[in-house]
Design a protein around this motif. Structure first.
Motif, mmCIF file in Angstrom:
data_model
loop_
_atom_site.group_PDB
_atom_site.id
_atom_site.type_symbol
_atom_site.label_atom_id
_atom_site.label_comp_id
_atom_site.label_asym_id
_atom_site.label_seq_id
_atom_site.Cartn_x
_atom_site.Cartn_y
_atom_site.Cartn_z
ATOM 1 N N ILE A 1 0.561 9.403 -15.140
ATOM 2 C CA ILE A 1 1.205 10.238 -14.119
ATOM 3 C C ILE A 1 2.632 10.572 -14.543
ATOM 4 O O ILE A 1 3.069 11.722 -14.431
ATOM 5 N N ASP A 2 3.361 9.579 -15.055
ATOM 6 C CA ASP A 2 4.725 9.823 -15.544
ATOM 7 C C ASP A 2 4.732 10.876 -16.650
ATOM 8 O O ASP A 2 5.615 11.735 -16.697
ATOM 9 N N ALA A 3 3.751 10.817 -17.549
ATOM 10 C CA ALA A 3 3.680 11.785 -18.656
ATOM 11 C C ALA A 3 3.418 13.197 -18.134
ATOM 12 O O ALA A 3 3.984 14.172 -18.644
ATOM 13 N N VAL A 4 2.577 13.320 -17.118
ATOM 14 C CA VAL A 4 2.325 14.630 -16.498
ATOM 15 C C VAL A 4 3.621 15.163 -15.880
ATOM 16 O O VAL A 4 3.979 16.329 -16.074
ATOM 17 N N GLU A 5 4.327 14.314 -15.159
ATOM 18 C CA GLU A 5 5.581 14.734 -14.525
ATOM 19 C C GLU A 5 6.645 15.087 -15.564
ATOM 20 O O GLU A 5 7.469 15.972 -15.324
ATOM 21 N N ALA A 6 6.607 14.430 -16.721
ATOM 22 C CA ALA A 6 7.559 14.745 -17.791
ATOM 23 C C ALA A 6 7.368 16.170 -18.317
ATOM 24 O O ALA A 6 8.286 16.739 -18.897
ATOM 25 N N LEU A 7 6.183 16.742 -18.084
ATOM 26 C CA LEU A 7 5.903 18.131 -18.470
ATOM 27 C C LEU A 7 6.349 19.110 -17.370
ATOM 28 O O LEU A 7 6.072 20.301 -17.465
ATOM 29 N N ASP A 8 6.994 18.589 -16.324
ATOM 30 C CA ASP A 8 7.373 19.383 -15.148
ATOM 31 C C ASP A 8 6.152 19.953 -14.439
ATOM 32 O O ASP A 8 6.167 21.076 -13.938
ATOM 33 N N ILE A 9 5.091 19.162 -14.394
ATOM 34 C CA ILE A 9 3.870 19.532 -13.678
ATOM 35 C C ILE A 9 3.712 18.556 -12.512
ATOM 36 O O ILE A 9 3.788 17.341 -12.701
ATOM 37 N N ARG B 1 0.893 -1.156 0.000
ATOM 38 C CA ARG B 1 0.000 0.000 0.000
ATOM 39 C C ARG B 1 0.930 1.204 0.000
ATOM 40 O O ARG B 1 1.616 1.446 0.986
ATOM 41 N N TRP B 2 0.981 1.941 -1.123
ATOM 42 C CA TRP B 2 1.951 3.023 -1.225
ATOM 43 C C TRP B 2 1.373 4.216 -1.960
ATOM 44 O O TRP B 2 0.373 4.112 -2.658
ATOM 45 N N LEU B 3 2.015 5.335 -1.769
ATOM 46 C CA LEU B 3 1.607 6.583 -2.391
ATOM 47 C C LEU B 3 2.446 6.816 -3.635
ATOM 48 O O LEU B 3 3.672 6.755 -3.577
ATOM 49 N N ARG B 4 1.794 7.095 -4.761
ATOM 50 C CA ARG B 4 2.535 7.434 -5.981
ATOM 51 C C ARG B 4 2.878 8.916 -6.003
ATOM 52 O O ARG B 4 3.932 9.318 -6.443
ATOM 53 N N PHE B 5 1.943 9.748 -5.542
ATOM 54 C CA PHE B 5 2.233 11.167 -5.353
ATOM 55 C C PHE B 5 1.315 11.714 -4.277
ATOM 56 O O PHE B 5 0.302 11.115 -3.941
ATOM 57 N N GLY B 6 1.677 12.842 -3.739
ATOM 58 C CA GLY B 6 0.897 13.509 -2.704
ATOM 59 C C GLY B 6 1.815 14.264 -1.763
ATOM 60 O O GLY B 6 3.026 14.020 -1.742
ATOM 61 N N ARG B 7 1.240 15.185 -1.022
ATOM 62 C CA ARG B 7 1.997 16.004 -0.073
ATOM 63 C C ARG B 7 1.405 15.866 1.319
ATOM 64 O O ARG B 7 0.566 16.680 1.738
ATOM 65 N N PRO B 8 1.822 14.863 2.066
ATOM 66 C CA PRO B 8 1.287 14.713 3.430
ATOM 67 C C PRO B 8 1.803 15.822 4.339
ATOM 68 O O PRO B 8 2.897 16.343 4.143
ATOM 69 N N VAL B 9 0.977 16.163 5.333
ATOM 70 C CA VAL B 9 1.410 17.151 6.326
ATOM 71 C C VAL B 9 2.147 16.483 7.480
ATOM 72 O O VAL B 9 2.951 17.120 8.139
ATOM 73 N N THR B 10 1.872 15.201 7.710
ATOM 74 C CA THR B 10 2.635 14.422 8.696
ATOM 75 C C THR B 10 2.866 13.018 8.155
ATOM 76 O O THR B 10 2.096 12.508 7.347
ATOM 77 N N ASP B 11 3.929 12.410 8.645
ATOM 78 C CA ASP B 11 4.307 11.045 8.265
ATOM 79 C C ASP B 11 4.741 10.347 9.543
ATOM 80 O O ASP B 11 5.774 10.684 10.117
#
Length: 163
Positions: free
Chosen positions: A114-122, A28-38
């Protein structure tokens, strides 16, 4: 998925995601996201917390002696007080599901998008929620999703700024 509504309790504004990694059995893993705590519980488990309005991609995979038995990816927007939400396994209380796909080939296809979006520097957390819904519906219809573009992204950022 079940629908619900957030309460006015301030502690209910935080969405938690339980991550687990047991090699070759359960992931169970996160591919992207910005958690406020870990919070690290032990070598195999963590709990991430997200503020309202956050977007993340959550991947669930499980196998047994005969191979893969479960593969899912959800792109979720966390909700605030009074907003409706859908429940998602390992996500408390849940969120607005922008995309849900099951089966490893479909999960892989979403990871490629998701990889294609990141390839656009987004940053995928900043992508228009409508785009994630588009990807979901196209994959459900067994069609190729349109590529996200920088022009689409600029338009989304302007529209979001006006809201």
């Amino acid at each position: 998925m079940r629908n619900g509504t957030m309460t006015d309790d301030p502690s209910a504004l935080i969405t938690t995601v339980k991550l687990t990694w047991i090699e070759k059995q359960l992931q169970r893993w996160l591919r992207f996201g910005r958690p406020v705590t870990d919070t690290i519980l032990d070598r195999q488990r963590r709990v991430l917390s997200f503020a309202p309005g956050s977007v993340f991609a959550f991947v669930r995979w499980a196998a047994n002696d005969y191979g893969t038995v479960e593969s899912h990816i959800d792109i979720v927007r966390t909700v605030g007080s009074g907003e409706d939400y859908q429940t998602v396994s390992c996500v408390q209380p849940g969120g607005e599901v922008l995309l849900h796909q099951s089966s490893w080939p479909r999960v892989q296809r979403v990871l490629e998008v998701i990889d294609a979006v990141e390839a656009l520097d987004i940053d995928p957390t900043e992508v228009s929620p409508d785009y994630w819904r588009h990807v979901h519906h196209r994959l459900e219809a067994r069609q190729q999703p349109d590529a996200y573009t920088k022009a689409q992204h600029r338009a989304w950022l302007r529209r979001r700024a006006l809201q």
